[in-house]
Motif scaffolding. Sequence first.
Motif, PDB file in Angstrom:
ATOM      1  N   PRO A 177      77.719 -19.161 -14.758  1.00  0.00           N
ATOM      2  CA  PRO A 177      78.036 -19.715 -13.823  1.00  0.00           C
ATOM      3  C   PRO A 177      79.730 -19.657 -14.193  1.00  0.00           C
ATOM      4  N   ASP A 178      79.977 -19.738 -12.957  1.00  0.00           N
ATOM      5  CA  ASP A 178      81.201 -19.448 -11.942  1.00  0.00           C
ATOM      6  C   ASP A 178      82.094 -19.888 -12.729  1.00  0.00           C
ATOM      7  N   ALA A 179      83.020 -18.980 -13.644  1.00  0.00           N
ATOM      8  CA  ALA A 179      84.240 -19.598 -14.193  1.00  0.00           C
ATOM      9  C   ALA A 179      84.991 -19.857 -13.465  1.00  0.00           C
ATOM     10  N   ASP A 180      85.511 -19.952 -11.890  1.00  0.00           N
ATOM     11  CA  ASP A 180      86.190 -20.450 -10.869  1.00  0.00           C
ATOM     12  C   ASP A 180      85.843 -21.437 -10.010  1.00  0.00           C
ATOM     13  N   ASP A 181      84.597 -21.762 -10.730  1.00  0.00           N
ATOM     14  CA  ASP A 181      84.080 -23.193  -9.726  1.00  0.00           C
ATOM     15  C   ASP A 181      84.552 -24.397 -10.783  1.00  0.00           C
ATOM     16  N   LYS A 182      85.427 -25.229  -9.748  1.00  0.00           N
ATOM     17  CA  LYS A 182      85.833 -26.599  -9.980  1.00  0.00           C
ATOM     18  C   LYS A 182      85.482 -27.615  -9.452  1.00  0.00           C
ATOM     19  N   TRP A 297      77.821 -32.570 -13.338  1.00  0.00           N
ATOM     20  CA  TRP A 297      78.540 -31.356 -12.251  1.00  0.00           C
ATOM     21  C   TRP A 297      78.346 -30.189 -13.475  1.00  0.00           C
ATOM     22  N   LYS A 298      78.253 -29.199 -12.658  1.00  0.00           N
ATOM     23  CA  LYS A 298      77.720 -28.002 -14.008  1.00  0.00           C
ATOM     24  C   LYS A 298      78.822 -26.739 -12.486  1.00  0.00           C
ATOM     25  N   PRO A 299      79.472 -25.737 -12.965  1.00  0.00           N
ATOM     26  CA  PRO A 299      79.408 -24.758 -11.751  1.00  0.00           C
ATOM     27  C   PRO A 299      78.256 -23.924 -11.553  1.00  0.00           C
ATOM     28  N   ARG A 300      78.537 -23.482 -10.294  1.00  0.00           N
ATOM     29  CA  ARG A 300      77.637 -22.492  -9.707  1.00  0.00           C
ATOM     30  C   ARG A 300      77.227 -21.246 -10.076  1.00  0.00           C
ATOM     31  N   ASP A 301      76.033 -20.772  -9.960  1.00  0.00           N
ATOM     32  CA  ASP A 301      75.463 -19.340 -10.758  1.00  0.00           C
ATOM     33  C   ASP A 301      75.961 -18.744  -9.967  1.00  0.00           C
ATOM     34  N   ILE A 302      76.514 -16.976  -9.992  1.00  0.00           N
ATOM     35  CA  ILE A 302      76.891 -15.925  -9.444  1.00  0.00           C
ATOM     36  C   ILE A 302      75.721 -15.548 -10.196  1.00  0.00           C
TER      37      ILE A 302
END
Length: 492
Positions: A177-182, A297-302
Amino acid sequence: MVWVLGVWKHAKSEGHDDYGLLVSEKARKYAIVKELDQAVSFKDGTVVLQFETRLQNGLECGGAYLKYLRPQEAGWKPKEFDNESPYSIMFGPDKCGSTNKVHFIFKHKNPKTGEYVEHHLKAPPSVPSDKLSHVYTAILKPDNEVQILVDGEQKKKANFLSADDFEPPLIPPKTIPDADDKKPEDWDEREKIPDPSAVKPDDWDEDAPLEIVDEEAEKPEGWLDDEPEEIDDPEATKPEDWDDEEDGEWEAPKIENPKCEAAPGCGEWKRPMKRNPAYKGKWHAPLIENPAYKGIWKPRDIPNPAYFELKKPDFEPIAAIGIEIWTMQDGILFDNILIAKDDKIAESYRETTWKPKFSVEKEKQKAEEAEAGSNGLAGFQKKVFDLLYKIADIPFLSAYKPKIHDLIEKGEEQPNLTVGILVAILVVFVSIFFRIIFGGKKQPTKVEKTNVDSSAKNQSGENGENEENKENKEKEESSSAPPRRRSTRREN
């Protein structure tokens, strides 16, 4: 070079002429390390790690495992050997509280990040509960398989590359998960919302009580209005040592009025309450599907920057063997530590060094049990506990293993509770059985409850640290209260 911490002794195993390395004092930290003449590489095929331990006084809280250390170039010195010294593999028994396992942990360097990650074997076998000599064997094969043997019997087989066998998995996930995604401010996670067009009916009384007096009720015939439900105990007498000034005015204890036993009731009769047919409760608008619902909602995967691929683990060589433990127990004896390239060699050592000792100890144990008359109930209890420990090792019970061990240990400490322990564990097994049978079924849709009666049902609704370094702390709590006086005291 050998370096030691704690009071180690070169002592005989009880009942034998065979010597071993003995932990001689309780509640201490112990460390000892021996450098190998030549480092052992894992690149040339099978590697077998084996050693014997005997918990001569049992094991209540402590470790009895070995650490197979990396070369000193990794950043450690024998005279500074401690829990921070870098190892390749940690293997052996550990027991304290809910922990009861034969550890197998390996540290592996992530080729992308350079970080060493500690990987723990899932659902490891339990530590034998007796005071006999036992031999622990780990066989690391070139096809990525590891086998854990206790007394030559395979208790666990795993694959180093399998995410099902080690935690965390050796191979990291490809994405994270992208920790910077809000989450966007306008993101709506409400699946249902109150119907904005709904209107409370004119006849809806939110203040109507839930219960009302039953005006149709009549006092039962024979009701004793003038008799109290409780009376003073006529047989009670004031204690001779009662001090009115210190203890207050003495009052006889109360008992149930015997006259009320045959009557429908005593004392003042009051009409009972009944449910109010006009009760509707607070009105709520019915729920409808939310047209703005976007899901949870969940952060996008990177892509995971730590992800890598390999065909087999890249173990660091073993340059030294160390014992670094903290234990509340003395009498732990280590013996016959072996590193071999062939499991046949390890098997030979078991047959020639461990098995003869174990057989003698087993026979002596049987004789002592027979002499003490424990071949009856106590013998049965021991067999039951041994069987329960084996059952706890079944892989699909791994999530419940600490709970089962806790129950077994209580039974060992208090043998008179054996039947109760068996019943408790049976309840656990039945619970697990139902989880297995019904756990995969789709859960019923959540029902939104509304306080309405039949006339308005359609109007409303609602909707880090290394494991072997963790300190096991025992807390004791005690409470006391002043003893109660001899009888009831009248409050003035």
